[in-house]
Design a protein around this motif. Structure first.
Motif, PDB file in Angstrom:
ATOM      1  N   LEU A  54      33.776  42.783  48.716  1.00  0.00           N
ATOM      2  CA  LEU A  54      33.475  41.720  49.201  1.00  0.00           C
ATOM      3  C   LEU A  54      35.109  41.222  49.837  1.00  0.00           C
ATOM      4  O   LEU A  54      35.664  40.397  50.379  1.00  0.00           O
ATOM      5  N   LEU A  55      35.581  40.845  48.138  1.00  0.00           N
ATOM      6  CA  LEU A  55      37.378  41.010  47.843  1.00  0.00           C
ATOM      7  C   LEU A  55      38.187  41.648  47.093  1.00  0.00           C
ATOM      8  O   LEU A  55      38.233  42.054  46.489  1.00  0.00           O
ATOM      9  N   THR A  56      38.826  41.533  48.225  1.00  0.00           N
ATOM     10  CA  THR A  56      40.477  43.025  47.715  1.00  0.00           C
ATOM     11  C   THR A  56      40.766  41.892  46.916  1.00  0.00           C
ATOM     12  O   THR A  56      40.774  40.573  45.910  1.00  0.00           O
ATOM     13  N   ALA A  57      42.004  42.306  46.100  1.00  0.00           N
ATOM     14  CA  ALA A  57      42.628  41.199  44.765  1.00  0.00           C
ATOM     15  C   ALA A  57      43.406  40.849  45.583  1.00  0.00           C
ATOM     16  O   ALA A  57      43.122  39.567  45.368  1.00  0.00           O
ATOM     17  N   ASP A  58      43.990  40.150  46.667  1.00  0.00           N
ATOM     18  CA  ASP A  58      44.917  39.780  47.897  1.00  0.00           C
ATOM     19  C   ASP A  58      43.877  38.645  47.792  1.00  0.00           C
ATOM     20  O   ASP A  58      44.130  37.498  48.188  1.00  0.00           O
ATOM     21  N   ASP A  59      42.248  39.194  48.557  1.00  0.00           N
ATOM     22  CA  ASP A  59      41.160  37.897  48.770  1.00  0.00           C
ATOM     23  C   ASP A  59      41.702  37.187  47.403  1.00  0.00           C
ATOM     24  O   ASP A  59      41.624  36.371  48.104  1.00  0.00           O
ATOM     25  N   MET A  60      41.130  37.420  46.118  1.00  0.00           N
ATOM     26  CA  MET A  60      40.938  36.782  45.220  1.00  0.00           C
ATOM     27  C   MET A  60      42.095  35.926  45.697  1.00  0.00           C
ATOM     28  O   MET A  60      41.584  34.661  44.606  1.00  0.00           O
ATOM     29  N   ARG A  61      43.074  36.925  44.962  1.00  0.00           N
ATOM     30  CA  ARG A  61      44.032  35.943  44.613  1.00  0.00           C
ATOM     31  C   ARG A  61      43.910  34.597  46.126  1.00  0.00           C
ATOM     32  O   ARG A  61      44.837  33.467  45.269  1.00  0.00           O
ATOM     33  N   ARG A  62      44.637  34.563  47.004  1.00  0.00           N
ATOM     34  CA  ARG A  62      44.468  33.652  48.087  1.00  0.00           C
ATOM     35  C   ARG A  62      43.359  32.536  47.344  1.00  0.00           C
ATOM     36  O   ARG A  62      43.393  31.162  47.907  1.00  0.00           O
ATOM     37  N   ALA A  63      41.786  33.026  47.451  1.00  0.00           N
ATOM     38  CA  ALA A  63      40.953  32.197  48.277  1.00  0.00           C
ATOM     39  C   ALA A  63      41.389  31.298  46.321  1.00  0.00           C
ATOM     40  O   ALA A  63      40.832  29.880  46.436  1.00  0.00           O
TER      41      ALA A  63
END
Length: 187
Positions: free
Chosen positions: A6-15
């Motif tokens: 659902l969320l990659t490391a980059d997605d998590m960082r941006r969130a």
């Protein structure tokens, strides 16, 4: 259904960066702010949010971890709940408390966390930040800050993996149980 990310490391960082900015905007800065991470995965998320807010504001933000074990309603009570739930022991009285957790599902853990905080003092306000909101509330609880809303079926499982606890950053969804991180790494 196989596991999917659902969320990659980059997605998590941006969130988390977005959530840090939202927390600052809603609270008009970091003054009197206390980030409280719910064990287990809410703790590193609260620390990350605290570090991001400190970078943005140029001043440190208090963070603490909260153990809600004695406040949960799905386990037998082994004695009276006590004020040792917050580490380090801080008084939330007059603070803008932001509870931080990885996944919001039924809301029962959040209710337990609010009970624990209120037993320790009287905050100015309590807010909620979650990385993933998957719906299915049993209690009227709504997050103030959300990394990602993910409508799910009740049989689906969401698991947040964090570098601090699991060796990598990713969020998975699967039908039923999700393999522990060590099994995922072996694939």
């Amino acid at each position: 259904m196989p596991e999917r990310v659902l969320l990659t490391a980059d997605d998590m960082r941006r969130a988390l960066v977005r959530m840090a900015h939202q927390i600052l905007e809603a609270n008009r800065g970091s003054a009197n702010l206390l980030l409280v991470g719910m064990r287990t995965r809410g703790v590193p998320l609260a620390r990350r949010l605290g570090a991001l807010i400190s970078q943005i504001e140029g001043s440190d933000v208090e963070t603490a971890e909260l153990d809600i074990t004695s406040y949960r309603d799905d386990r037998p009570r082994t004695g009276a709940a006590n004020g040792s739930a917050l580490t380090p022991p801080l008084d939330p009285t007059g603070k803008k408390v932001v509870l931080v957790d990885d996944v919001l599902f039924t809301g029962r853990s959040i209710r337990a966390a609010m009970d624990a905080i209120m037993d320790l003092g009287r905050p100015e306000r309590i807010q909620l930040a979650v990385l993933v909101d998957r719906g299915h509330r049993e209690l009227p609880i709504r997050p103030d800050y959300v990394g990602k809303n993910v409508p799910t079926a009740s049989h689906e499982r969401i698991q947040v993996h964090l570098v601090e606890t699991d060796g990598c950053d990713e969020t998975l969804i699967a039908n039923g149980a999700i393999a522990p991180r060590t099994e995922l790494a072996a694939k």
